[in-house]
Design a protein around this motif. Structure first.
Motif, PDB file in Angstrom:
ATOM      1  N   GLU A  26       0.802  -1.223   0.000  1.00  0.00           N
ATOM      2  CA  GLU A  26       0.000   0.000   0.000  1.00  0.00           C
ATOM      3  C   GLU A  26       0.838   1.279   0.000  1.00  0.00           C
ATOM      4  O   GLU A  26       0.308   2.356  -0.200  1.00  0.00           O
ATOM      5  CB  GLU A  26      -0.932   0.020   1.220  1.00  0.00           C
ATOM      6  CG  GLU A  26      -2.061  -0.960   1.127  1.00  0.00           C
ATOM      7  CD  GLU A  26      -3.041  -0.614   0.022  1.00  0.00           C
ATOM      8  OE1 GLU A  26      -3.300   0.587  -0.214  1.00  0.00           O
ATOM      9  OE2 GLU A  26      -3.534  -1.554  -0.615  1.00  0.00           O
ATOM     10  N   ASN A  27       2.138   1.185   0.232  1.00  0.00           N
ATOM     11  CA  ASN A  27       2.979   2.381   0.329  1.00  0.00           C
ATOM     12  C   ASN A  27       4.115   2.325  -0.685  1.00  0.00           C
ATOM     13  O   ASN A  27       5.284   2.303  -0.338  1.00  0.00           O
ATOM     14  CB  ASN A  27       3.547   2.506   1.749  1.00  0.00           C
ATOM     15  CG  ASN A  27       2.471   2.828   2.741  1.00  0.00           C
ATOM     16  OD1 ASN A  27       1.924   3.906   2.723  1.00  0.00           O
ATOM     17  ND2 ASN A  27       2.157   1.862   3.593  1.00  0.00           N
ATOM     18  N   GLN A  28       3.757   2.334  -1.954  1.00  0.00           N
ATOM     19  CA  GLN A  28       4.741   2.237  -3.019  1.00  0.00           C
ATOM     20  C   GLN A  28       5.094   3.587  -3.649  1.00  0.00           C
ATOM     21  O   GLN A  28       5.957   3.643  -4.515  1.00  0.00           O
ATOM     22  CB  GLN A  28       4.238   1.291  -4.114  1.00  0.00           C
ATOM     23  CG  GLN A  28       4.211  -0.149  -3.687  1.00  0.00           C
ATOM     24  CD  GLN A  28       5.591  -0.675  -3.374  1.00  0.00           C
ATOM     25  OE1 GLN A  28       6.536  -0.413  -4.080  1.00  0.00           O
ATOM     26  NE2 GLN A  28       5.709  -1.419  -2.280  1.00  0.00           N
ATOM     27  N   GLN A  29       4.447   4.686  -3.217  1.00  0.00           N
ATOM     28  CA  GLN A  29       4.771   5.980  -3.804  1.00  0.00           C
ATOM     29  C   GLN A  29       6.187   6.389  -3.403  1.00  0.00           C
ATOM     30  O   GLN A  29       6.607   6.195  -2.275  1.00  0.00           O
ATOM     31  CB  GLN A  29       3.750   7.063  -3.438  1.00  0.00           C
ATOM     32  CG  GLN A  29       3.462   7.246  -1.982  1.00  0.00           C
ATOM     33  CD  GLN A  29       2.400   6.329  -1.437  1.00  0.00           C
ATOM     34  OE1 GLN A  29       2.306   5.186  -1.843  1.00  0.00           O
ATOM     35  NE2 GLN A  29       1.629   6.810  -0.484  1.00  0.00           N
ATOM     36  N   ALA A  30       6.916   6.946  -4.365  1.00  0.00           N
ATOM     37  CA  ALA A  30       8.317   7.293  -4.139  1.00  0.00           C
ATOM     38  C   ALA A  30       8.435   8.629  -3.403  1.00  0.00           C
ATOM     39  O   ALA A  30       7.677   9.565  -3.672  1.00  0.00           O
ATOM     40  CB  ALA A  30       9.056   7.360  -5.465  1.00  0.00           C
ATOM     41  N   VAL A  31       9.384   8.693  -2.481  1.00  0.00           N
ATOM     42  CA  VAL A  31       9.674   9.929  -1.754  1.00  0.00           C
ATOM     43  C   VAL A  31      11.186  10.120  -1.725  1.00  0.00           C
ATOM     44  O   VAL A  31      11.954   9.174  -1.810  1.00  0.00           O
ATOM     45  CB  VAL A  31       9.125   9.917  -0.311  1.00  0.00           C
ATOM     46  CG1 VAL A  31       7.622   9.858  -0.291  1.00  0.00           C
ATOM     47  CG2 VAL A  31       9.713   8.781   0.473  1.00  0.00           C
ATOM     48  N   GLN A  42      15.263   8.608  -4.453  1.00  0.00           N
ATOM     49  CA  GLN A  42      13.828   8.372  -4.365  1.00  0.00           C
ATOM     50  C   GLN A  42      13.576   6.893  -4.102  1.00  0.00           C
ATOM     51  O   GLN A  42      13.986   6.032  -4.871  1.00  0.00           O
ATOM     52  CB  GLN A  42      13.141   8.810  -5.658  1.00  0.00           C
ATOM     53  CG  GLN A  42      13.095  10.296  -5.809  1.00  0.00           C
ATOM     54  CD  GLN A  42      11.824  10.740  -6.493  1.00  0.00           C
ATOM     55  OE1 GLN A  42      11.141   9.940  -7.120  1.00  0.00           O
ATOM     56  NE2 GLN A  42      11.508  12.001  -6.369  1.00  0.00           N
ATOM     57  N   PRO A  44      10.529   4.017  -2.256  1.00  0.00           N
ATOM     58  CA  PRO A  44       9.151   3.880  -1.773  1.00  0.00           C
ATOM     59  C   PRO A  44       9.067   4.185  -0.273  1.00  0.00           C
ATOM     60  O   PRO A  44      10.019   3.956   0.476  1.00  0.00           O
ATOM     61  CB  PRO A  44       8.817   2.420  -2.053  1.00  0.00           C
ATOM     62  CG  PRO A  44       9.769   1.992  -3.107  1.00  0.00           C
ATOM     63  CD  PRO A  44      11.017   2.799  -2.889  1.00  0.00           C
ATOM     64  N   VAL A  45       7.929   4.696   0.143  1.00  0.00           N
ATOM     65  CA  VAL A  45       7.724   5.041   1.550  1.00  0.00           C
ATOM     66  C   VAL A  45       7.972   3.829   2.443  1.00  0.00           C
ATOM     67  O   VAL A  45       8.590   3.948   3.507  1.00  0.00           O
ATOM     68  CB  VAL A  45       6.293   5.585   1.773  1.00  0.00           C
ATOM     69  CG1 VAL A  45       6.015   5.802   3.237  1.00  0.00           C
ATOM     70  CG2 VAL A  45       6.075   6.861   0.998  1.00  0.00           C
ATOM     71  N   SER A  46       7.544   2.664   2.021  1.00  0.00           N
ATOM     72  CA  SER A  46       7.713   1.468   2.845  1.00  0.00           C
ATOM     73  C   SER A  46       9.190   1.158   3.085  1.00  0.00           C
ATOM     74  O   SER A  46       9.567   0.743   4.185  1.00  0.00           O
ATOM     75  CB  SER A  46       7.022   0.273   2.199  1.00  0.00           C
ATOM     76  OG  SER A  46       7.536   0.042   0.898  1.00  0.00           O
TER      77      SER A  46
END
Length: 79
Positions: A26-31, A42, A44-46
């Motif tokens: 569920e937390n694959q968006q890059a940060v 960058q 993933p949030v996880s």
């Protein structure tokens, strides 16, 4: 009784793995983190959260050991 304890342990571990897998999926968006002007890659949030957890698991016991050692030295001086 031992078998029941094993079954409960296995069910707990499986639920924990399922929760971790759900968190990662569920937390694959890059940060990209910014720390003192340094921008990290960058990820993933996880991945960032898991790295922070592992670093905390390493630093926490080291700090506790250090404070325990200081306390022992102080007790020896008083005795």
């Amino acid at each position: 009784m031992r078998n029941l304890r094993r079954v409960v342990f296995v069910v707990f571990v499986l639920l924990l793995i399922l929760a971790i897998l759900g968190f990662v999926l569920e937390n694959q968006q890059a940060v990209s983190l910014l720390f003192f002007g340094w921008a990290g890659p960058q990820l993933p949030v996880s991945v960032v959260v898991v790295i922070a957890l592992l670093v905390g698991m390493l630093i926490g016991p080291c700090i506790a050991w250090m404070f325990g050692r200081i306390a022992r030295v102080r007790r020896k001086r008083l005795a």
